[in-house]
Design an enzyme around this catalytic site. Structure first.
Site, PDB file in Angstrom:
ATOM      1  N   GLN A  98       0.942  -1.070  -0.104  1.00  0.00           N
ATOM      2  CA  GLN A  98       0.034   0.037  -0.045  1.00  0.00           C
ATOM      3  C   GLN A  98       0.718   1.136  -0.075  1.00  0.00           C
ATOM      4  O   GLN A  98       0.315   2.400  -0.024  1.00  0.00           O
ATOM      5  CB  GLN A  98      -1.010  -0.105   1.353  1.00  0.00           C
ATOM      6  CG  GLN A  98      -1.898  -1.065   1.385  1.00  0.00           C
ATOM      7  CD  GLN A  98      -2.459  -1.247   2.682  1.00  0.00           C
ATOM      8  OE1 GLN A  98      -3.376  -0.529   2.968  1.00  0.00           O
ATOM      9  NE2 GLN A  98      -1.902  -1.966   3.629  1.00  0.00           N
ATOM     10  N   HIS A 116      -1.286   1.308  -4.189  1.00  0.00           N
ATOM     11  CA  HIS A 116      -1.874   2.857  -4.126  1.00  0.00           C
ATOM     12  C   HIS A 116      -1.247   3.730  -5.064  1.00  0.00           C
ATOM     13  O   HIS A 116      -1.211   5.015  -4.675  1.00  0.00           O
ATOM     14  CB  HIS A 116      -1.826   3.296  -2.554  1.00  0.00           C
ATOM     15  CG  HIS A 116      -3.040   2.337  -1.954  1.00  0.00           C
ATOM     16  ND1 HIS A 116      -3.012   2.620  -0.343  1.00  0.00           N
ATOM     17  CD2 HIS A 116      -3.981   1.648  -2.107  1.00  0.00           C
ATOM     18  CE1 HIS A 116      -3.983   1.886   0.108  1.00  0.00           C
ATOM     19  NE2 HIS A 116      -4.755   1.351  -0.982  1.00  0.00           N
ATOM     20  N   CYS A 127      -6.807  13.943 -18.468  1.00  0.00           N
ATOM     21  CA  CYS A 127      -6.423  12.811 -19.590  1.00  0.00           C
ATOM     22  C   CYS A 127      -5.566  11.575 -19.117  1.00  0.00           C
ATOM     23  O   CYS A 127      -5.448  11.556 -17.721  1.00  0.00           O
ATOM     24  CB  CYS A 127      -5.684  13.436 -20.878  1.00  0.00           C
ATOM     25  SG  CYS A 127      -3.783  13.708 -20.761  1.00  0.00           S
ATOM     26  N   CYS A 144      -0.058  19.252 -17.809  1.00  0.00           N
ATOM     27  CA  CYS A 144       0.211  18.019 -18.471  1.00  0.00           C
ATOM     28  C   CYS A 144       0.829  18.458 -19.822  1.00  0.00           C
ATOM     29  O   CYS A 144       0.138  19.457 -20.428  1.00  0.00           O
ATOM     30  CB  CYS A 144      -1.392  17.631 -18.711  1.00  0.00           C
ATOM     31  SG  CYS A 144      -1.234  16.135 -19.737  1.00  0.00           S
ATOM     32  N   ASN A 212       3.886  -6.775  13.518  1.00  0.00           N
ATOM     33  CA  ASN A 212       3.409  -5.246  13.782  1.00  0.00           C
ATOM     34  C   ASN A 212       3.371  -5.256  15.375  1.00  0.00           C
ATOM     35  O   ASN A 212       3.130  -5.995  16.020  1.00  0.00           O
ATOM     36  CB  ASN A 212       1.984  -5.325  13.539  1.00  0.00           C
ATOM     37  CG  ASN A 212       1.331  -3.811  13.522  1.00  0.00           C
ATOM     38  OD1 ASN A 212       1.822  -2.950  14.174  1.00  0.00           O
ATOM     39  ND2 ASN A 212       0.630  -3.611  12.244  1.00  0.00           N
TER      40      ASN A 212
HETATM   41  N1  APR Z   1       7.136  -2.174  12.266  1.00  0.00           N
HETATM   42  C1  APR Z   1       5.765  -2.815  11.820  1.00  0.00           C
HETATM   43  N2  APR Z   1       4.857  -2.208  11.805  1.00  0.00           N
HETATM   44  C2  APR Z   1       4.667  -1.115  12.347  1.00  0.00           C
HETATM   45  C3  APR Z   1       5.894  -0.313  12.812  1.00  0.00           C
HETATM   46  C4  APR Z   1       7.006  -1.078  12.612  1.00  0.00           C
HETATM   47  N3  APR Z   1       8.174  -0.572  13.029  1.00  0.00           N
HETATM   48  N4  APR Z   1       5.614   0.960  13.348  1.00  0.00           N
HETATM   49  C5  APR Z   1       4.482   1.118  13.157  1.00  0.00           C
HETATM   50  N5  APR Z   1       3.905  -0.202  12.696  1.00  0.00           N
HETATM   51  C6  APR Z   1       2.559  -0.499  12.257  1.00  0.00           C
HETATM   52  C7  APR Z   1       1.464   0.532  13.086  1.00  0.00           C
HETATM   53  O1  APR Z   1       1.238  -0.321  14.440  1.00  0.00           O
HETATM   54  C8  APR Z   1       0.072   0.412  12.304  1.00  0.00           C
HETATM   55  O2  APR Z   1      -0.521  -0.754  12.579  1.00  0.00           O
HETATM   56  O3  APR Z   1       2.182   0.268  11.085  1.00  0.00           O
HETATM   57  C9  APR Z   1       0.636   0.334  11.089  1.00  0.00           C
HETATM   58  C10 APR Z   1       0.583   1.603  10.164  1.00  0.00           C
HETATM   59  O4  APR Z   1      -0.791   1.962  10.063  1.00  0.00           O
HETATM   60  P1  APR Z   1      -1.276   3.396   8.965  1.00  0.00           P
HETATM   61  O5  APR Z   1      -0.289   4.591   9.497  1.00  0.00           O
HETATM   62  O6  APR Z   1      -2.607   3.334   9.118  1.00  0.00           O
HETATM   63  O7  APR Z   1      -0.798   2.709   7.617  1.00  0.00           O
HETATM   64  P2  APR Z   1      -1.414   1.595   6.640  1.00  0.00           P
HETATM   65  O8  APR Z   1      -2.166   0.573   7.265  1.00  0.00           O
HETATM   66  O9  APR Z   1      -0.524   1.281   5.613  1.00  0.00           O
HETATM   67  O10 APR Z   1      -2.538   2.741   5.848  1.00  0.00           O
HETATM   68  C11 APR Z   1      -3.153   2.175   4.718  1.00  0.00           C
HETATM   69  O11 APR Z   1      -4.088   4.246   4.338  1.00  0.00           O
HETATM   70  O12 APR Z   1      -3.887   6.606   4.383  1.00  0.00           O
HETATM   71  C12 APR Z   1      -3.967   5.488   3.583  1.00  0.00           C
HETATM   72  O13 APR Z   1      -3.254   5.344   1.389  1.00  0.00           O
HETATM   73  C13 APR Z   1      -2.729   5.355   2.755  1.00  0.00           C
HETATM   74  O14 APR Z   1      -1.513   3.527   2.223  1.00  0.00           O
HETATM   75  C14 APR Z   1      -2.362   4.172   3.203  1.00  0.00           C
HETATM   76  C15 APR Z   1      -3.242   3.273   3.737  1.00  0.00           C
END
Ligand code: APR
Length: 241
Positions: A98, A116, A127, A144, A212
């Site tokens: 993502q 993403h 376009c 563009c 995580n």
């Molecule tokens: N190692 C692993 N996981 C981690 C670490 C780490 N060092 N530090 C933080 N995290 C975890 C957090 O606990 C959380 O669950 O990474 C996750 C980050 O979550 P988000 O910030 O919500 O990111 P993500 O899930 O990728 O968001 C998804 O949402 O904002 C949109 O398009 C954007 O791609 C993004 C999507």
């Protein structure tokens, strides 16, 4: 923990990986919902939308220029490198990320779906023009070359649909995998958040590992939950030696 992780990998011929912002946290890229995820006083949900771009394209480009600059100073960490190493060992492998930061590609990953999009791509708001662009900063307003309308970041914003072919390929690959490894995603942003559930529903034999430091909705269906930062856990993990 490490033994079970290694054994699940060794018994798998087909592996899928899903990553989110957390995998890049130890490279210095702020996560979206973490404490350092804010830029000025804005939440990503207030800037990463087509409505925000229509309302104030200059502000949105300022945010993207800030993020591009920040990411350009970051390098892939042990978790990105581990994933590309794994790809070189496993016969059938797909990474679905993502993240738009491009750190997986810089870390050597090849069979990758950037679901993403990429912060290093720009596309036309009207376009079909799409191109890679690494300028720092992008001078406002970028126009563009084909139709002179304003260019926007080549990423998928909140409220926009993902490329259904990429999504279909992801579901099919996950559902026919032996193992799915989910790293660093909050598991709340759809449709990617549903992929592990769909995979397990279609293929009851699919094993899931989650890495995580915080539990997520995906933890409930994981066969192994590694409650640690991913780069710390994956550094120096020698699986096939
Ligand atoms: N190692 C692993 N996981 C981690 C670490 C780490 N060092 N530090 C933080 N995290 C975890 C957090 O606990 C959380 O669950 O990474 C996750 C980050 O979550 P988000 O910030 O919500 O990111 P993500 O899930 O990728 O968001 C998804 O949402 O904002 C949109 O398009 C954007 O791609 C993004 C999507």
């Amino acid at each position: 923990m490490k033994d079970k992780f290694i054994s699940l990998i060794k018994t798998s011929k087909k592996i899928s990986v899903i990553t989110g912002a957390g995998i890049s946290a130890e490279s210095g890229v702020p996560t979206f919902r973490g404490e350092n995820g804010l830029w000025r006083s804005y939440r990503p949900e207030d800037l990463a939308t087509p409505e925000a771009f229509t309302r104030d394209p200059k502000l949105v480009w300022e945010w993207y220029n800030w993020r591009r600059e920040l990411i350009s100073n970051c390098t892939p960490n042990s978790a990105h490198l581990f994933i590309s190493y794994l790809e070189s060992l496993i016969p059938e492998f797909l990474l679905i990320t993502q993240n738009v930061d491009g750190l997986h590609k810089r870390g050597g990953s090849r069979n990758i779906i950037e679901i993403h999009g990429s912060i290093w791509d720009i596309k036309c708001s009207k376009c079909l023009y799409l191109s890679e662009n690494r300028d720092l900063p992008i001078i406002y307003p970028p126009l563009c070359p084909q139709c002179q309308n304003i260019l926007r970041p080549g990423v998928v914003w909140f409220g926009e649909s993902l490329d259904y072919r990429k999504l279909e390929e992801s579901v099919n690959f996950i559902a026919t995998s032996d193992l799915l490894i989910v790293i660093g995603t909050s598991g709340i942003v759809q449709p990617v958040a549903s992929l592990p559930f769909q995979g397990k529903q279609i293929n009851k034999k699919l094993k899931i590992i989650e890495i995580n430091p915080t539990s997520t909705p995906i933890t409930n269906i994981s066969d192994l939950f590694i409650k640690e930062p991913s780069a710390k856990f994956l550094s120096d993990l020698k699986i096939f030696s």
